[in-house]
Write a protein that holds these residues in place. Structure first.
Motif, short mmCIF file in Angstrom:
data_model
loop_
_atom_site.label_atom_id
_atom_site.label_comp_id
_atom_site.label_asym_id
_atom_site.label_seq_id
_atom_site.Cartn_x
_atom_site.Cartn_y
_atom_site.Cartn_z
N TYR A 257 0.81 -1.22 0.00
CA TYR A 257 0.00 0.00 0.00
C TYR A 257 0.85 1.28 0.00
CZ TYR A 257 -2.83 3.86 1.66
OH TYR A 257 -3.42 5.09 1.80
N PRO A 258 1.93 1.37 0.80
CA PRO A 258 2.73 2.61 0.75
C PRO A 258 3.29 2.91 -0.64
CG PRO A 258 3.29 1.32 2.69
CD PRO A 258 2.42 0.44 1.84
N ILE A 259 3.65 1.87 -1.38
CA ILE A 259 4.16 2.07 -2.74
C ILE A 259 3.06 2.61 -3.64
CG2 ILE A 259 5.11 0.90 -4.77
CD1 ILE A 259 6.38 -1.14 -2.82
N GLU A 260 1.87 2.00 -3.55
CA GLU A 260 0.76 2.43 -4.39
C GLU A 260 0.34 3.86 -4.05
OE1 GLU A 260 -1.34 -1.85 -5.40
OE2 GLU A 260 -2.08 -0.70 -3.69
N ALA A 261 0.28 4.18 -2.77
CA ALA A 261 -0.11 5.54 -2.37
C ALA A 261 0.88 6.57 -2.90
CB ALA A 261 -0.20 5.62 -0.84
N GLU A 262 2.15 6.23 -2.89
CA GLU A 262 3.17 7.14 -3.40
C GLU A 262 3.01 7.36 -4.90
OE1 GLU A 262 7.70 7.40 -2.23
OE2 GLU A 262 7.43 5.83 -3.74
N VAL A 263 2.78 6.28 -5.64
CA VAL A 263 2.61 6.39 -7.09
C VAL A 263 1.36 7.19 -7.44
CG1 VAL A 263 2.15 5.09 -9.20
CG2 VAL A 263 3.90 4.29 -7.60
N LEU A 264 0.26 6.92 -6.75
CA LEU A 264 -0.99 7.65 -7.01
C LEU A 264 -0.80 9.15 -6.81
CD1 LEU A 264 -3.38 5.13 -5.25
CD2 LEU A 264 -3.50 5.76 -7.67
N THR A 265 -0.08 9.53 -5.78
CA THR A 265 0.18 10.94 -5.52
C THR A 265 1.06 11.54 -6.61
OG1 THR A 265 -0.02 10.55 -3.13
CG2 THR A 265 1.06 12.59 -3.83
N GLU A 266 2.07 10.77 -7.03
CA GLU A 266 2.96 11.26 -8.09
C GLU A 266 2.20 11.53 -9.38
OE1 GLU A 266 5.94 8.29 -8.60
OE2 GLU A 266 6.96 8.71 -6.71
N ILE A 267 1.24 10.67 -9.70
CA ILE A 267 0.50 10.81 -10.95
C ILE A 267 -0.46 12.00 -10.90
CG2 ILE A 267 -1.26 9.68 -12.40
CD1 ILE A 267 0.08 7.04 -11.80
N GLY A 268 -0.89 12.38 -9.71
CA GLY A 268 -1.78 13.53 -9.61
C GLY A 268 -3.11 13.25 -8.94
N LEU A 269 -3.32 12.04 -8.45
CA LEU A 269 -4.52 11.76 -7.69
C LEU A 269 -4.33 12.30 -6.27
CD1 LEU A 269 -4.36 9.41 -9.97
CD2 LEU A 269 -6.14 8.34 -8.60
N TYR A 270 -5.40 12.73 -5.64
CA TYR A 270 -5.28 13.27 -4.30
C TYR A 270 -6.08 12.43 -3.32
CZ TYR A 270 -9.87 15.39 -5.20
OH TYR A 270 -11.19 15.59 -5.50
N PRO A 271 -5.57 12.28 -2.09
CA PRO A 271 -6.25 11.41 -1.12
C PRO A 271 -7.53 12.03 -0.61
CG PRO A 271 -4.35 12.47 -0.13
CD PRO A 271 -4.31 12.81 -1.59
N GLY A 272 -8.56 11.21 -0.46
CA GLY A 272 -9.81 11.67 0.13
C GLY A 272 -9.73 11.67 1.64
N GLU A 273 -10.80 12.10 2.28
CA GLU A 273 -10.80 12.24 3.73
C GLU A 273 -11.44 11.05 4.44
OE1 GLU A 273 -12.77 15.88 4.57
OE2 GLU A 273 -11.23 17.13 3.61
N THR A 274 -11.86 10.03 3.72
CA THR A 274 -12.55 8.92 4.35
C THR A 274 -11.66 8.19 5.35
OG1 THR A 274 -13.73 6.84 4.00
CG2 THR A 274 -11.93 7.33 2.49
N THR A 275 -12.25 7.75 6.45
CA THR A 275 -11.55 6.93 7.43
C THR A 275 -12.16 5.54 7.50
OG1 THR A 275 -13.01 7.72 9.20
CG2 THR A 275 -10.95 8.94 8.84
N GLU A 276 -13.04 5.22 6.56
CA GLU A 276 -13.78 3.95 6.60
C GLU A 276 -13.01 2.79 6.00
OE1 GLU A 276 -17.48 4.66 4.68
OE2 GLU A 276 -18.17 6.14 6.13
N LEU A 277 -11.84 3.03 5.43
CA LEU A 277 -11.12 1.98 4.73
C LEU A 277 -10.03 1.32 5.56
CD1 LEU A 277 -10.78 3.65 1.22
CD2 LEU A 277 -12.50 2.03 1.99
N ALA A 278 -9.79 1.80 6.79
CA ALA A 278 -8.77 1.19 7.64
C ALA A 278 -9.11 -0.28 7.85
CB ALA A 278 -8.69 1.92 8.97
N ARG A 279 -8.08 -1.12 7.87
CA ARG A 279 -8.27 -2.56 8.00
C ARG A 279 -7.32 -3.13 9.06
NH1 ARG A 279 -12.12 -1.29 5.60
NH2 ARG A 279 -13.02 -2.18 3.70
N TYR A 280 -7.87 -4.01 9.91
CA TYR A 280 -7.02 -4.75 10.83
C TYR A 280 -6.38 -5.92 10.09
CZ TYR A 280 -8.36 -2.43 15.18
OH TYR A 280 -8.51 -1.51 16.18
N VAL A 281 -5.08 -6.13 10.31
CA VAL A 281 -4.38 -7.26 9.71
C VAL A 281 -3.59 -8.00 10.78
CG1 VAL A 281 -4.21 -6.31 7.37
CG2 VAL A 281 -2.45 -5.75 9.04
N VAL A 282 -3.59 -9.32 10.67
CA VAL A 282 -2.86 -10.20 11.57
C VAL A 282 -1.64 -10.74 10.82
CG1 VAL A 282 -3.00 -12.26 13.02
CG2 VAL A 282 -5.05 -10.88 12.60
N ASP A 283 -0.50 -10.79 11.50
CA ASP A 283 0.69 -11.41 10.90
C ASP A 283 0.53 -12.92 10.97
OD1 ASP A 283 3.15 -12.36 10.15
OD2 ASP A 283 4.30 -10.92 11.32
#
Length: 365
Positions: free
Chosen positions: A138-164
């Motif tokens: 996800y950090p790689i994708e977020a960086e690329v999206l920003t580079e291309i010109g997309l801007y992050p929205g304000e939603t907080t509903e997409l946070a996900r719990y993950v287990v190792d």
């Protein structure tokens, strides 16, 4: 708005040459065969979840090179008649990481540019991309999206719990929250039998417990009927096949959990329980059994549990993620050069927020 089926060369300028785009012209079987070749699979990118659910029109885009899939996306279209403007929503996509191949940032750029070309430039829609919840990617994708010109929205509903899920059993127990560990111990002492399978009977038993739960709790929310797709989901290609874990007490199913290994992530998809299961803490035994199954039968590092939910669910997921897991914040990314489309989507957002408010009121939240 339904686009005519087309096949055209990609207009994107990127490091991946000789691409061809197939837009709205693939059968479900061909789509799933292509999707199964990737590491970043998600059910929201399947032809089943993306088949016009939630009152939307489904669209798809697949890029190929020499006949082999390179990237693709399933897109939900919400449009306003007459104006021919609206929203193109990519849920937990695009998929672009071919199984067994190294990460190629240029390929992801090409995938996003292809989405912009098709849905923003050609169809004049407002594009939203919701990346998949993967702690390492996800950090790689977020960086690329920003580079291309997309801007992050304000939603907080997409946070996900993950287990190792790569931890050994002893390490996993130590990682659990203290209360979660105590509840697991109690659950394992309650003579529950956990069975994991994917037969028609397994699905039918799960759906029965689920329907009882929905009726008892008067549940109403978007996607609640996606559980009806379970028979098809259990028969998808191996790389995305759903399985069912059922907890039995005195010979009767009291709780169930539908999960899947989608590429390089395990997913908790659906859950159901009755009042007896709550008393027996069956949910703890179920999740623990699934985690053990993932360790023994897959190579996934992460098991995604979904969003936080209400306070009780949040406490459960937080304790299960434990010290070695996390709540991964995910942002959605927006792009729209068309002012009319911006106005239309603003109205759609207002209508959505009103609907969500009514649904929370009906649930008593």
């Amino acid at each position: 708005m339904r686009a005519a089926a087309i096949e055209q060369p990609s207009s994107s300028h990127n490091a991946v040459d000789d691409l061809h785009l197939q837009v709205d012209c693939l059968s479900d079987a061909d789509w799933h065969a292509a999707l199964a070749k990737f590491s970043d699979i998600h059910y929201e990118q399947s032809a089943l979840f993306g088949a016009g659910q939630r009152g939307e029109t489904s669209s798809h885009l697949l890029a190929t090179e020499n006949g082999e899939p390179v990237f693709g996306a399933r897109v939900g279209i919400y449009s306003v008649p007459v104006l021919n403007r609206g929203l193109a929503l990519v849920r937990f996509g695009p998929f672009w990481r071919r199984a067994g191949e190294p990460i190629d940032r240029e390929r992801y750029k090409a995938a996003i540019q292809a989405l912009i070309d098709e849905y923003c430039t050609r169809r004049k829609l407002y594009l939203i991309v919701r990346p998949r919840a993967h702690p390492d990617v996800y950090p790689i994708e977020a960086e690329v999206l920003t580079e291309i010109g997309l801007y992050p929205g304000e939603t907080t509903e997409l946070a996900r719990y993950v287990v190792d899920s790569s931890l050994g059993e002893d390490e996993q127990r130590k990682s659990l929250g203290q209360q979660w560990r105590r509840n697991l111990k109690a659950a394992l002492a309650n003579n529950l039998e956990i069975r994991i399978g994917r037969s028609e009977d397994d699905v039918a038993r799960f759906q029965s417990v689920y329907a009882e739960m929905v009726d008892r709790k008067h549940l109403v929310y978007p996607g609640i009927n996606l559980v009806d797709l379970m028979p098809q989901l259990t028969n998808l290609p191996d790389a995305m096949r759903m399985r069912v874990a059922l907890a039995y007490h005195e010979g009767k199913p009291v709780a169930g959990l539908a999960f899947a290994v989608n590429g390089d992530v395990g997913y908790y998809v659906f859950g159901a329980s009755n009042d007896t299961a709550t008393e027996l803490k069956a949910g703890y035994a179920l999740q623990w059994s699934v985690l053990n199954w993932l360790r023994e039968n897959s190579n996934v590092k992460w098991y995604e549990l979904g969003g936080p939910g209400d306070p009780g669910i949040k406490q459960f997921k937080k304790g299960f993620a434990g010290k070695r897991g996390m709540l991964l914040p995910i942002q959605e990314f927006h792009y729209c050069p068309d002012m009319v489309a911006r106005g239309v989507v603003t109205m759609l957002f207002v209508a959505r927020n009103m609907r969500n408010t009514v649904q929370r009121w009906r649930r008593g939240n």
